[in-house]
Design a protein around this motif. Sequence first.
Motif, PDB file in Angstrom:
ATOM      1  N   GLY A 532      30.644  56.508  31.659  1.00  0.00           N
ATOM      2  CA  GLY A 532      31.066  55.208  31.565  1.00  0.00           C
ATOM      3  C   GLY A 532      30.903  54.182  30.556  1.00  0.00           C
ATOM      4  O   GLY A 532      29.834  54.225  30.606  1.00  0.00           O
ATOM      5  N   GLU A 533      32.239  53.151  31.228  1.00  0.00           N
ATOM      6  CA  GLU A 533      32.338  51.682  31.302  1.00  0.00           C
ATOM      7  C   GLU A 533      32.070  50.418  32.655  1.00  0.00           C
ATOM      8  O   GLU A 533      32.689  51.339  33.528  1.00  0.00           O
ATOM      9  CB  GLU A 533      32.857  51.359  30.282  1.00  0.00           C
ATOM     10  CG  GLU A 533      32.765  51.839  29.137  1.00  0.00           C
ATOM     11  CD  GLU A 533      34.410  51.707  27.840  1.00  0.00           C
ATOM     12  OE1 GLU A 533      34.401  51.734  27.327  1.00  0.00           O
ATOM     13  OE2 GLU A 533      34.705  50.655  28.268  1.00  0.00           O
ATOM     14  N   PRO A 534      30.923  50.283  32.865  1.00  0.00           N
ATOM     15  CA  PRO A 534      31.319  48.814  33.544  1.00  0.00           C
ATOM     16  C   PRO A 534      32.999  48.408  33.693  1.00  0.00           C
ATOM     17  O   PRO A 534      33.282  47.626  32.851  1.00  0.00           O
ATOM     18  CB  PRO A 534      29.824  48.339  33.222  1.00  0.00           C
ATOM     19  CG  PRO A 534      29.469  48.009  31.773  1.00  0.00           C
ATOM     20  CD  PRO A 534      29.379  49.541  31.407  1.00  0.00           C
ATOM     21  N   LEU A 535      32.887  48.083  35.344  1.00  0.00           N
ATOM     22  CA  LEU A 535      33.255  47.212  35.144  1.00  0.00           C
ATOM     23  C   LEU A 535      34.165  45.722  34.786  1.00  0.00           C
ATOM     24  O   LEU A 535      32.001  45.120  35.110  1.00  0.00           O
ATOM     25  CB  LEU A 535      34.282  47.115  36.854  1.00  0.00           C
ATOM     26  CG  LEU A 535      35.466  48.441  36.869  1.00  0.00           C
ATOM     27  CD1 LEU A 535      35.505  48.976  38.316  1.00  0.00           C
ATOM     28  CD2 LEU A 535      36.650  48.440  35.736  1.00  0.00           C
ATOM     29  N   PRO A 536      34.567  44.714  34.548  1.00  0.00           N
ATOM     30  CA  PRO A 536      33.806  43.241  34.104  1.00  0.00           C
ATOM     31  C   PRO A 536      33.742  42.914  35.689  1.00  0.00           C
ATOM     32  O   PRO A 536      34.427  43.094  36.183  1.00  0.00           O
ATOM     33  CB  PRO A 536      35.225  42.949  33.108  1.00  0.00           C
ATOM     34  CG  PRO A 536      36.319  43.690  34.308  1.00  0.00           C
ATOM     35  CD  PRO A 536      35.728  44.953  34.098  1.00  0.00           C
ATOM     36  N   VAL A 537      32.980  41.942  35.121  1.00  0.00           N
ATOM     37  CA  VAL A 537      32.762  40.833  36.197  1.00  0.00           C
ATOM     38  C   VAL A 537      33.971  40.190  36.360  1.00  0.00           C
ATOM     39  O   VAL A 537      34.137  39.356  35.975  1.00  0.00           O
ATOM     40  CB  VAL A 537      31.500  40.142  36.540  1.00  0.00           C
ATOM     41  CG1 VAL A 537      31.117  38.765  37.394  1.00  0.00           C
ATOM     42  CG2 VAL A 537      30.322  41.099  35.411  1.00  0.00           C
ATOM     43  N   GLU A 538      34.768  40.207  38.054  1.00  0.00           N
ATOM     44  CA  GLU A 538      35.263  39.089  38.659  1.00  0.00           C
ATOM     45  C   GLU A 538      35.795  37.867  38.251  1.00  0.00           C
ATOM     46  O   GLU A 538      34.250  37.301  39.008  1.00  0.00           O
ATOM     47  CB  GLU A 538      36.109  39.554  39.463  1.00  0.00           C
ATOM     48  CG  GLU A 538      36.675  41.108  40.209  1.00  0.00           C
ATOM     49  CD  GLU A 538      37.699  41.472  38.580  1.00  0.00           C
ATOM     50  OE1 GLU A 538      38.303  40.049  37.906  1.00  0.00           O
ATOM     51  OE2 GLU A 538      38.418  42.513  38.516  1.00  0.00           O
ATOM     52  N   ARG A 539      36.052  36.587  37.461  1.00  0.00           N
ATOM     53  CA  ARG A 539      35.743  35.388  37.819  1.00  0.00           C
ATOM     54  C   ARG A 539      37.053  34.694  38.779  1.00  0.00           C
ATOM     55  O   ARG A 539      37.677  35.142  38.940  1.00  0.00           O
ATOM     56  CB  ARG A 539      36.041  34.654  36.384  1.00  0.00           C
ATOM     57  CG  ARG A 539      37.172  34.617  35.595  1.00  0.00           C
ATOM     58  CD  ARG A 539      37.077  34.804  34.348  1.00  0.00           C
ATOM     59  NE  ARG A 539      38.214  34.753  33.813  1.00  0.00           N
ATOM     60  CZ  ARG A 539      39.993  34.110  33.407  1.00  0.00           C
ATOM     61  NH1 ARG A 539      39.283  33.508  34.835  1.00  0.00           N
ATOM     62  NH2 ARG A 539      40.555  34.267  33.113  1.00  0.00           N
ATOM     63  N   GLU A 540      36.342  33.753  39.124  1.00  0.00           N
ATOM     64  CA  GLU A 540      37.901  33.240  40.023  1.00  0.00           C
ATOM     65  C   GLU A 540      39.352  32.769  39.389  1.00  0.00           C
ATOM     66  O   GLU A 540      40.060  32.365  38.717  1.00  0.00           O
ATOM     67  CB  GLU A 540      37.345  32.044  40.811  1.00  0.00           C
ATOM     68  CG  GLU A 540      38.490  31.073  41.531  1.00  0.00           C
ATOM     69  CD  GLU A 540      37.810  30.634  42.696  1.00  0.00           C
ATOM     70  OE1 GLU A 540      38.205  29.276  43.405  1.00  0.00           O
ATOM     71  OE2 GLU A 540      36.386  29.056  41.966  1.00  0.00           O
ATOM     72  N   LEU A 541      40.339  33.611  40.307  1.00  0.00           N
ATOM     73  CA  LEU A 541      41.183  33.618  39.625  1.00  0.00           C
ATOM     74  C   LEU A 541      42.025  32.316  40.609  1.00  0.00           C
ATOM     75  O   LEU A 541      42.559  32.521  42.315  1.00  0.00           O
ATOM     76  CB  LEU A 541      42.185  34.602  39.725  1.00  0.00           C
ATOM     77  CG  LEU A 541      41.480  35.657  38.837  1.00  0.00           C
ATOM     78  CD1 LEU A 541      42.161  37.080  38.648  1.00  0.00           C
ATOM     79  CD2 LEU A 541      41.958  35.391  37.122  1.00  0.00           C
ATOM     80  N   PRO A 542      42.588  31.870  39.962  1.00  0.00           N
ATOM     81  CA  PRO A 542      43.926  30.200  40.636  1.00  0.00           C
ATOM     82  C   PRO A 542      44.840  30.985  41.165  1.00  0.00           C
ATOM     83  O   PRO A 542      46.140  29.884  40.508  1.00  0.00           O
ATOM     84  CB  PRO A 542      43.836  29.182  40.131  1.00  0.00           C
ATOM     85  CG  PRO A 542      43.252  29.685  38.721  1.00  0.00           C
ATOM     86  CD  PRO A 542      42.822  30.443  38.842  1.00  0.00           C
ATOM     87  N   VAL A 543      44.575  32.167  42.045  1.00  0.00           N
ATOM     88  CA  VAL A 543      46.895  32.596  42.685  1.00  0.00           C
ATOM     89  C   VAL A 543      47.151  31.985  44.122  1.00  0.00           C
ATOM     90  O   VAL A 543      48.572  32.450  43.613  1.00  0.00           O
ATOM     91  CB  VAL A 543      46.200  34.210  42.335  1.00  0.00           C
ATOM     92  CG1 VAL A 543      45.933  34.759  41.007  1.00  0.00           C
ATOM     93  CG2 VAL A 543      45.221  34.032  43.396  1.00  0.00           C
ATOM     94  N   GLU A 544      46.422  31.362  44.950  1.00  0.00           N
ATOM     95  CA  GLU A 544      46.757  30.881  46.124  1.00  0.00           C
ATOM     96  C   GLU A 544      46.801  29.529  46.011  1.00  0.00           C
ATOM     97  O   GLU A 544      46.926  29.258  47.544  1.00  0.00           O
ATOM     98  CB  GLU A 544      46.090  31.782  46.661  1.00  0.00           C
ATOM     99  CG  GLU A 544      46.621  32.635  47.286  1.00  0.00           C
ATOM    100  CD  GLU A 544      45.629  33.844  47.708  1.00  0.00           C
ATOM    101  OE1 GLU A 544      46.491  34.363  48.998  1.00  0.00           O
ATOM    102  OE2 GLU A 544      45.045  33.644  49.083  1.00  0.00           O
ATOM    103  N   ARG A 545      46.848  28.584  45.342  1.00  0.00           N
ATOM    104  CA  ARG A 545      46.228  27.332  44.906  1.00  0.00           C
ATOM    105  C   ARG A 545      47.521  26.501  45.503  1.00  0.00           C
ATOM    106  O   ARG A 545      47.582  25.438  46.152  1.00  0.00           O
ATOM    107  CB  ARG A 545      45.805  26.325  44.243  1.00  0.00           C
ATOM    108  CG  ARG A 545      44.637  27.010  44.181  1.00  0.00           C
ATOM    109  CD  ARG A 545      43.964  26.436  42.937  1.00  0.00           C
ATOM    110  NE  ARG A 545      42.188  26.947  42.106  1.00  0.00           N
ATOM    111  CZ  ARG A 545      41.290  26.442  41.874  1.00  0.00           C
ATOM    112  NH1 ARG A 545      42.175  25.773  40.510  1.00  0.00           N
ATOM    113  NH2 ARG A 545      40.437  27.066  41.843  1.00  0.00           N
ATOM    114  N   HIS A 546      49.200  27.345  45.337  1.00  0.00           N
ATOM    115  CA  HIS A 546      50.139  26.240  45.495  1.00  0.00           C
ATOM    116  C   HIS A 546      51.129  26.591  45.946  1.00  0.00           C
ATOM    117  O   HIS A 546      52.831  26.933  45.655  1.00  0.00           O
ATOM    118  CB  HIS A 546      50.540  25.892  44.428  1.00  0.00           C
ATOM    119  CG  HIS A 546      49.549  24.903  43.076  1.00  0.00           C
ATOM    120  ND1 HIS A 546      49.377  23.349  43.231  1.00  0.00           N
ATOM    121  CD2 HIS A 546      49.213  26.095  42.260  1.00  0.00           C
ATOM    122  CE1 HIS A 546      48.712  23.610  42.300  1.00  0.00           C
ATOM    123  NE2 HIS A 546      48.157  24.540  41.927  1.00  0.00           N
TER     124      HIS A 546
END
Length: 801
Positions: A532-546
Amino acid sequence: MWEIAEKCLGDGRRYPEIYQLNQHKLQPDGSRLHMADLIRPGWVLDMPRDAVNVHVVPADQPRTETLADHPTKPAELDGRTQSLDPPPVREEERPSRVQETERPRVQEPERPRVQETERPRVQETERPRAQETERPRVQEPERERPPVQELPEVPQEPPAHADPVPEPAREPAAEAEAGSEAGSEAEAGAGLGPGEYLIGMSLAAAGLLVALGRRRREQLWRRAFGRRIARPRGDAAAAEVELRIGADAPGSRMLDIGLRVLGRELALRGRKPPTVFAAHLSANGLDLWIHPPEPEAPGPWSAHDGGQVWRLAAHEGRMLDEQSVADAPAPYPGLVTLGTDAGGRVLIDLEAAQGLINIRGANTTAALAALAVELATNRWSDRMRITLVGFGDELTAIAPERITCAGSLAEVLPELEARADAQARQGQDVLTGRINARPDDPAWAPHFLLSTIAPSADEARRLALLAREGRRMAAGYVVPGELPHATWTWEVSAEGRSGIDALGFDVAAQLLPRRHYRALVELFRTAHEGEGEPLPVERELPVERHGPPAIEVRILGPIEITCPNPLEEGRMGLATELIVYLSTHPGGVHPVVLGGVLWPRGVQAQVRDATIARVADWLGVDSEGRPHLYADEAGRLRLGPDVRTDWALFRELVRRSHGDPAARAVLLERALGLVRGPLLNGRPRGRYAWLAADDLEYDVTASVADAAHRLCEIRLAQGEPAQAVAAVRAGLLLAADDEGLWRDLLRATHATGDPARLRAVVDALHRRAASHPYGGGMAPETEALIDELHPSWRVHSVPSA
């Protein structure tokens, strides 16, 4: 061709009439028309009799003179009309060795109307853009179906070891995309190029996807935490996209269930099954061409043409109960696709030849490769053996239980002769014996020989003797070379036509050229990778700012888009897929790339742009008047910040859970609460094929399973097994094939101390493994865990099918 139909016939939707009149006809530049959306300037097209704005030529004028009168410059239209009916169709009788009634081959007549093509000139009107920077209009390059590349004709070497085929030059638009999106294969124009070979192999595609699903299920047995199963790339990913587009699972089901129902009904009545020498599968149903004619067909089949044709209507086929014929054998396992005509797919029965089938022509190996793949994966057969001589070693990875390979005919002839002698001594007719036997009875299992090596004179004689006295055997032999004893001669031309003179067929051939063959091999090689392959490293997502989003795109279950504006029901499917693709590719997508994703078989630029504009109008604007769908300064389409996916919120919640141990369980519960079912559940058949070449499907499945696993461990460590069970069941809503989650469920249920609940989980897991559409049972690690937690499960469980 749409614009030509609009200009000359008054309706662009009549373009198929032009295509049918001109398919495969020679053009001034020496090429031929293969695809309706791929035409060149300077071509001369025959037109229907009611066409206007065309040059009129005498109906009896040879085509060579017509081409000579029209050089490769665009024609000057003179507006004259012609009302003469076209000349009558000529029928050319072909002798048939299978039945007394001869079948006609229709020869297309030369038509009296000619249109010379020119480059489309579309007057485009300016309309408001999503932002001040307008999207560039990109003219998509015209392409032509290339000549078929053959598998190597080298007896000693399998196809993968042959000299590589030069890769076709990438088109300018795709090259520009590759430069600006180096990390995205989908936008770099990765693909197999024009041809649609795998798309056209609709029955084989359905079988290949089932075989691929079985391999990936086994990959999930071994998937480690924090990793996803290996994803295909390049040509292999493009091959899977084409398989998903072209797969005809309903047609494959109708062949399978319909033929088993026929065999069962004949067995119950004590009737001998007729010889089926060919079949035709279309949207209207399944036709069997039989010999001798029999006017009484068992229901739900009906007899036509004096009993020469037995027909299963499509609506009858859809209503057949699969479980009712679970123990019924497959009566005609040798049916294979010869090619396609205007109405559907034409199949022949290799066993019905009752002797050698001599295949020859420019594309014999590509035709044999396609034949081998379909035989190896079809569902309308039970036990089967396929021996490939001189090619196909890599195909054993697709169906190792069916395919064996040999380097020469001399290696396999002794076994074939011994088997033929054993069948001859049985005395019973093959078809009668087969429909009255068990599906797994080896006595009537067919054995097919496909060879790219021409036999010697002695080998040809021995092969011809295998079907002595003209009796039907549970066997078929397809070999090249000049064979004087062949029953059928199968011609596969350089133009991609496939014909058998003895049956009167001339159809568009089903071919698997070398590059597509290699792509399939690589696709299944990837599906065998266990690490298999490693899952990508999650980066911060601005999903709850507004706060809550203005528009939410839900894909972790049934597809839902919460948009306040209405949209016509008939346009919803395409608009939804467009928004799903853009919302899962936040870096932006060029309109040309988006067009290739949503319309993989091609689309006119004005149709694409009109669809994008319609979706932009549907989404509307945000509270500050900015459009939710806009084009950035580079011309890429993007969704505004007030459009959010549940997948983005899921990723952000999981990311935060890594850094806050106190709130970890709460954040993971919130994330898993977004999961409502399988990814993009309910998506229309044939759409979203781009998922095969995208990370989304792989990342979502692994990430949801990992979140459920982590939350289960946390709840068990806190002494809350009931909450651990709930966490795992939430993950199983989407990642139902992840065997690690089932083991988590077993451990969590065992921790509740309730034997009845544990037994219910074990029984459910056992039933699911026994009836899984991809088969394969359950992982050895799962069986071992059940033995440890519930030792008596084998005694109480129902035997698997």
